[in-house]
Design an enzyme around this catalytic site. Sequence first.
Site, PDB file in Angstrom:
ATOM      1  N   ARG A  86       0.800  -1.222   0.000  1.00 33.35           N
ATOM      2  CA  ARG A  86       0.000   0.000   0.000  1.00 33.35           C
ATOM      3  C   ARG A  86       0.830   1.268   0.000  1.00 33.35           C
ATOM      4  NH1 ARG A  86      -2.802  -3.600   1.839  1.00 33.35           N
ATOM      5  NH2 ARG A  86      -0.937  -4.074   3.007  1.00 33.35           N
ATOM      6  N   THR A  87       1.744   1.362   0.950  1.00 35.87           N
ATOM      7  CA  THR A  87       2.383   2.658   1.171  1.00 35.87           C
ATOM      8  C   THR A  87       3.165   3.089  -0.066  1.00 35.87           C
ATOM      9  OG1 THR A  87       2.503   2.109   3.494  1.00 35.87           O
ATOM     10  CG2 THR A  87       3.827   3.968   2.771  1.00 35.87           C
ATOM     11  N   LYS A 115      25.518  -3.227  -1.426  1.00 31.75           N
ATOM     12  CA  LYS A 115      26.985  -3.133  -1.513  1.00 31.75           C
ATOM     13  C   LYS A 115      27.557  -2.436  -0.276  1.00 31.75           C
ATOM     14  CE  LYS A 115      26.636  -2.334  -6.507  1.00 31.75           C
ATOM     15  NZ  LYS A 115      26.778  -1.277  -7.516  1.00 31.75           N
ATOM     16  N   ARG A 136      11.079   4.157   3.534  1.00 33.84           N
ATOM     17  CA  ARG A 136      10.741   3.179   4.573  1.00 33.84           C
ATOM     18  C   ARG A 136      11.999   2.414   4.920  1.00 33.84           C
ATOM     19  NH1 ARG A 136       5.662  -0.788   4.636  1.00 33.84           N
ATOM     20  NH2 ARG A 136       4.778   1.173   5.361  1.00 33.84           N
ATOM     21  N   HIS A 164       5.019   6.205  11.850  1.00 35.70           N
ATOM     22  CA  HIS A 164       4.482   6.081  10.492  1.00 35.70           C
ATOM     23  C   HIS A 164       3.526   7.260  10.269  1.00 35.70           C
ATOM     24  CE1 HIS A 164       3.226   4.486   6.762  1.00 35.70           C
ATOM     25  NE2 HIS A 164       2.972   3.228   7.093  1.00 35.70           N
TER      26      HIS A 164
HETATM   27  C1  NCD Z   1       1.598  -0.737   8.384  1.00 33.00           C
HETATM   28  C2  NCD Z   1       3.104  -0.548   8.500  1.00 33.00           C
HETATM   29  O1  NCD Z   1       3.840  -0.755   7.551  1.00 33.00           O
HETATM   30  O2  NCD Z   1       3.498  -0.192   9.603  1.00 33.00           O
HETATM   31  N1  NCD Z   1       1.174  -0.908   7.054  1.00 33.00           N
HETATM   32  C3  NCD Z   1       0.965   0.182   6.261  1.00 33.00           C
HETATM   33  O3  NCD Z   1       1.840   0.954   6.010  1.00 33.00           O
HETATM   34  N2  NCD Z   1      -0.292   0.384   5.825  1.00 33.00           N
HETATM   35  C4  NCD Z   1       1.064  -1.753   9.292  1.00 33.00           C
HETATM   36  C5  NCD Z   1       1.646  -3.123   9.267  1.00 33.00           C
HETATM   37  O4  NCD Z   1       2.521  -3.447   8.475  1.00 33.00           O
HETATM   38  O5  NCD Z   1       1.177  -3.919  10.079  1.00 33.00           O
END
Ligand code: NCD
Length: 348
Positions: A86-87, A115, A136, A164
């Site tokens: 999703r993100t 590397k 991320r 997040h």
């Molecule tokens: C969440 C995350 O990555 O922290 N997912 C997301 O970004 N929608 C929640 C999860 O992974 O459980």
Amino acid sequence: MLNAGSIIKCCEINGIRNDNKYIDHINCMKEEEYDMRHLIDPKDLSVEETGDILALAERIRDNMPAYSEVAKGKKIATLFYEPSTRTRLSFETAMLNLGGTVIGFPSADVSSVNKGETVEDTIRVISCYADIVAMRHPKEGAPMLASLYSRIPVINAGDGGHSHPTQTMIDLMTIKSRKGRLDNLTVGLCGDLKFGRTVHSLVKSLSRYKGNKYIFISPQELKMPDYMIQDVLDNNTDVYKESRQLESVLPELDVLYMTRVQKERFFSEDEYIRLRDCYILNAEKLKKAPKDMPVLHPLPRITEIAADVDKDPRAAYFEQVQNGVYVRMALIMALLVLTDPVTGKKII
Ligand code: NCD
């Protein structure tokens, strides 16, 4: 906004070596680098700015075509050192919807990290290619560190078990549209409250609105970390309580936020398997909850919400996914200091 004090504090919290290298670097930063906005923590945006961005996300939702060329000629780099569906895709969709383009990598394996390249060097390189970056990383504090060396705005798309902030903006938008407000709510947060970064960010953010209360529903092993209870909630037991049970507290809730047990943060597979199914919400249990209590989940869900909940009008998790695109479009516009074509004004 970045400043030496907040950076040093953040280094401490995140266990990044707060050595002279970073201090010297901070002291050498130019004024415009200090002033550039990043989104590392939900509190990097004031309550007022958060409200302005949510209002923009709603305008985008209601009039998407008006925003289709706003970021023409701009690029987002999505640097994902940890898995995501999703993100990453919603950041990319958001930029494409704004008329911009996308570069990036979906896993550390296919980048020079493999590397041995440092985050500092990677971000200096990406700053030459893109206008904004969503990162991320499995290590707490990595996006914050990147922001120190970046010439473009950095958005934290999830750092380890820490934070997040963009998911939080999505959660706020969804809560507001379902409940009509962000204050005076009793919010139940259920599941992995120890490693779940989305719950940490959400509680941090909601704690800035008056009258909110929390019920933390988790097994003892996955309870809310002490730093959240102390630093965010001031140990104030008037605003939170803990429960080991989900069903018994359902009638008290205005909002329920379910989370999965975060498998990737466990040291032991056996321990994960033992705790994985600790709470399972299903249609039968949901009968005990108020008729207007939305059920949120950042997704992915594993077993914690049974499929028979999906058709209940209280299920709000796929609406969150849709709101994610609007929120990320709004955030990209805000951090790139673009003008809203509908109001003719900058966002923050
Ligand atoms: C969440 C995350 O990555 O922290 N997912 C997301 O970004 N929608 C929640 C999860 O992974 O459980």
